[in-house]
Design an enzyme around this catalytic site. Structure first.
Site, PDB file in Angstrom:
ATOM      1  N   LEU A  74       0.764  -1.221  -0.300  1.00 40.91           N
ATOM      2  CA  LEU A  74      -0.119   0.088   0.066  1.00 40.91           C
ATOM      3  C   LEU A  74       1.179   0.989  -0.369  1.00 40.91           C
ATOM      4  CD1 LEU A  74      -2.640  -1.332   2.360  1.00 40.91           C
ATOM      5  CD2 LEU A  74      -3.107  -0.041   0.292  1.00 40.91           C
ATOM      6  N   ASP A  75       0.315   2.513  -0.893  1.00 46.05           N
ATOM      7  CA  ASP A  75       1.411   3.374  -1.221  1.00 46.05           C
ATOM      8  C   ASP A  75       1.139   4.195   0.098  1.00 46.05           C
ATOM      9  OD1 ASP A  75       2.324   3.604  -3.295  1.00 46.05           O
ATOM     10  OD2 ASP A  75       0.287   3.683  -4.412  1.00 46.05           O
ATOM     11  N   PRO A  76       1.998   5.423   0.157  1.00 43.86           N
ATOM     12  CA  PRO A  76       1.653   5.676   2.309  1.00 43.86           C
ATOM     13  C   PRO A  76       0.587   6.503   2.290  1.00 43.86           C
ATOM     14  CG  PRO A  76       4.216   5.656   1.150  1.00 43.86           C
ATOM     15  CD  PRO A  76       3.463   5.785   0.463  1.00 43.86           C
ATOM     16  N   ALA A 102      -2.287   5.428   1.713  1.00 42.35           N
ATOM     17  CA  ALA A 102      -3.817   4.685   1.244  1.00 42.35           C
ATOM     18  C   ALA A 102      -3.411   4.574   3.163  1.00 42.35           C
ATOM     19  CB  ALA A 102      -3.139   3.803   0.685  1.00 42.35           C
TER      20      ALA A 102
END
Length: 303
Positions: free
Chosen positions: A43-45, A47
């Site tokens: 997961l991206d930061p 998200a």
């Protein structure tokens, strides 16, 4: 060597915004007292939501997990485009000319089904051994080929802000929700970017099963250990093969087990969960041999 009594299992973490998936892994390592921790589905930061963390011997399963159905809740912001396809990036275009709700609903429906998507530059996807995001951060850009994905369902709900909509997306693995938002905005002619992202389901695990890092930190060691879901749950959709003790010993020794000897008839390439007298111990696969098809352990989780 992994011992039989080593801690191991699947932990469902509710990732908070502002940290990387690797940050979560490091926190779990400290909380569970083991270096053997991995995760599946970065997961991206920005998200939040479901991050499947593999603790102890379960970390060995990472390479065998298939990208299955995922579910997300995202905020689509119309009237803006950015270099990252989300609102953390540099703004490229802005407009106050926005489409009607009906038009937004209509376009969203057009994205349901099997479609192609060009991976964003700001992603962990590797090309030529380099992550796209690293190339993008150094000012570069390379051509990316469209990849097939599938949007199983997509519901769009307006908010009090006429430029923002909530998207509930069920999709195949490999789908970039940021890119979906950007593509919807492009088709509408006003541009679009992702303003927030919550993953609500992945690998068969849901947000209701998850715990925040703060919750985990406040728990006792015993309570944290009790949260670990058995490793075999990662392969819940694969068939179960119970091996008699004699064949279990052969299998654990690296021998192939001929299907005609244990009464199974799985096709070549089929993966199965292997159980012995003490329960699940390995992931197996069916191979073709000179004397017929046989099941061989491809990853053993308990010695």
């Amino acid at each position: 060597m992994i011992e039989k009594n080593e801690i191991g299992g699947v932990l469902i973490v509710n990732k908070h915004a502002g940290c990387t998936s690797h940050d979560i892994v490091n926190r779990v390592r400290r909380l569970y007292g083991t270096k053997r921790v991995g995760h599946t589905g970065t997961l991206d930061p920005m998200a939040t939501g479901v991050l499947v963390v593999l603790v102890g011997r379960a970390a060995k399963a990472e390479e065998y997990l298939q990208a299955g159905k995922k579910r997300y809740r995202a905020t689509l912001r119309l009237g803006i485009t950015t270099d990252t396809e989300d609102t953390t990036g540099n703004v490229l275009t802005k407009t106050d000319s926005l489409p009607s709700c009906d038009r937004v609903f209509e376009v969203c429906r057009e994205f349901v089904g099997k479609i192609e998507q060009i991976p964003p530059m700001y992603s962990a996807l590797k090309v030529g051994g380099k992550k796209l995001v690293d190339i993008a951060r150094s000012g570069g850009e390379i051509e990316r080929k469209p990849r097939p994905i599938e949007i199983y369902s997509l519901t769009c709900t307006p908010t009090d802000n006429n430029s923002e909509y909530i998207l509930d997306v069920s999709c195949s693995g490999g789908t970039y929700i940021r890119t979906l938002c950007a593509d919807i905005g492009a088709r509408l002619g006003c541009g679009g970017a992702m303003a927030s992202l919550l993953r609500t389901e992945t690998c068969g695990f849901s947000i209701e099963q998850s715990h925040t890092v703060e919750e985990l930190t406040e728990m006792s060691e015993e309570d944290r250990a009790a949260l670990l879901i058995p490793t075999e749950s990662l392969f819940a959709e694969t068939a179960v093969v119970d091996l008699p003790e004699f064949f279990e010993k052969l299998c654990r020794s690296g021998c192939e087990i001929y299907q005609k000897k244990i009464g199974t008839r799985y096709d070549i390439g089929t993966r199965v969960r292997l159980y012995g007298k003490d329960g699940f111990f390995a992931l197996g696969e069916v191979f073709e041999y000179e004397n017929g098809t046989a099941i061989k352990a491809i990853k053993t989780f308990i010695i």
